[in-house]
Scaffold this motif. Structure first.
Motif, PDB file in Angstrom:
ATOM      1  N   ILE A  17       0.868  -1.177   0.000  1.00 22.01           N
ATOM      2  CA  ILE A  17       0.000   0.000   0.000  1.00 22.01           C
ATOM      3  C   ILE A  17       0.903   1.224   0.000  1.00 22.01           C
ATOM      4  O   ILE A  17       1.657   1.441   0.958  1.00 22.01           O
ATOM      5  N   PRO A  18       0.859   2.043  -1.043  1.00 23.47           N
ATOM      6  CA  PRO A  18       1.801   3.160  -1.137  1.00 23.47           C
ATOM      7  C   PRO A  18       1.525   4.247  -0.108  1.00 23.47           C
ATOM      8  O   PRO A  18       0.392   4.435   0.351  1.00 23.47           O
ATOM      9  N   ALA A  19       2.570   4.973   0.239  1.00 24.81           N
ATOM     10  CA  ALA A  19       2.461   6.052   1.229  1.00 24.81           C
ATOM     11  C   ALA A  19       1.471   7.117   0.783  1.00 24.81           C
ATOM     12  O   ALA A  19       0.803   7.729   1.613  1.00 24.81           O
ATOM     13  N   GLU A  20       1.368   7.337  -0.519  1.00 28.26           N
ATOM     14  CA  GLU A  20       0.450   8.355  -1.018  1.00 28.26           C
ATOM     15  C   GLU A  20      -0.997   8.024  -0.656  1.00 28.26           C
ATOM     16  O   GLU A  20      -1.835   8.911  -0.499  1.00 28.26           O
ATOM     17  N   PHE A  21      -1.306   6.712  -0.524  1.00 35.28           N
ATOM     18  CA  PHE A  21      -2.664   6.305  -0.177  1.00 35.28           C
ATOM     19  C   PHE A  21      -2.891   6.373   1.328  1.00 35.28           C
ATOM     20  O   PHE A  21      -3.899   6.901   1.795  1.00 35.28           O
TER      21      PHE A  21
END
Length: 305
Positions: free
Chosen positions: A88-92
């Motif tokens: 799960i990317p940090a941007e999410f």
């Protein structure tokens, strides 16, 4: 609109955020908090989208919040053997700006303290509706009348209990516990994938039915399911009524969350909060709209003795 004398119970996120806007619109604000000072700690708070960033900008806090942002963390989901299964990317997870809750509390307090009367180490003991306002009695023994009282003191809100009745009438336990822990820096190392060069930090998540654990750096988060019934309780309560369903919330909780001159703010003080992590970032956005609709009541109140 004449200036109102307003009491806010709770100096976390929603309380100071609301105080900021009330003062800007010309009201006199007292914030009471049972802790001896601004509370540090807590999980990261993320702000997402143009609306929430615009609120921070209008408050004059966006750049300071950005100066203390965490930088974000990728969350890697692993199986029982530690193999990566998803990321799960940090941007999410972190939104446009992510900041540790304690830093946000400190920023909001510093911005509002010169303009509000903060009363730390005290708490509401009783509320009494009167013709000229709400008579508030405090644990310290002080009493004062306010035009409006706002509860911003969390899911176990004393203000809500005083204005609307016992907690069990309003909070629905939905069968899960949530905890955050700080890991000792000198503790045994935990396996974690290295972040990409120049990329965000990485946290590991392991999830099985009813259990989830996440850790990264020196912090860890745990979520686990638990039977909502007390130990040894029968299948149904005495009298045959069913235990509250795990998804039960009022059809429209906002219809019932106003009593005379008392009202709660922050999602943590509404019934639906029992089923999710308190969405702290929503508090600032919601409080921005509140002063615009504040309705003046007749009568005036003297300054706090």
């Amino acid at each position: 609109m004449r200036s109102l004398n307003i009491l806010i119970s709770g100096a976390g996120i929603a309380g100071p955020a609301l105080a900021h806007w009330l003062v800007r619109y010309g009201h006199r604000v007292t914030v009471v908090e049972r802790a001896p000072g601004p509370r540090p700690g807590g999980q990261a708070v993320d702000f997402k989208g143009a609306t929430q960033l615009a609120v921070l900008r209008r408050m004059g806090l966006l750049e300071e919040v950005r100066a203390h942002q965490t930088g974000g963390t990728d969350t890697v989901m692993v199986d029982a053997r530690g193999r990566e299964r998803a990321r799960i990317p940090a941007e999410f997870t972190g939104g446009d700006v992510e900041i540790v809750r304690g830093d946000l509390v400190r920023i909001l307090h510093a911005a509002t303290a010169p303009h509000c009367d903060y009363r730390f180490g005290d708490s509401l003991a009783a509320l009494r509706e009167e013709a000229g306002g709400v008579r508030a009695v405090f644990d310290s023994g002080a009493e004062h009348t306010f035009d409006l009282v706002v509860g911003a003191d969390g899911i176990h809100s004393r203000t809500r209990a005083l204005a609307f009745g016992p907690e069990e009438r309003h909070v629905r336990y939905l069968g899960a516990h949530y905890a955050i822990a700080t890991l000792p820096e000198d503790g045994p190392p935990l396996p974690a994938p290295a972040p990409a060069p120049g990329g965000p930090l990485v946290a590991l998540m392991r999830s099985t039915p009813g259990r989830t654990a996440v850790y990264g750096g020196t912090s860890a988060m745990f979520v686990f399911a638990a039977d909502p019934r007390p130990p040894g309780a029968p299948t149904t309560p005495t009298g045959g009524a069913s235990w509250p369903p795990r998804s039960q919330t009022p059809p429209n909780p906002w219809q019932t969350w106003w009593s005379g001159r008392c009202a709660p703010t922050t999602c943590s003080s509404t019934p639906s909060a029992a089923c999710r992590c308190p969405p702290t970032r929503a508090a600032a956005s919601r409080c921005w709209a509140t002063p615009r609709s504040a309705t003046p009541w007749p009568g005036s109140a003297p300054a706090w003795p």
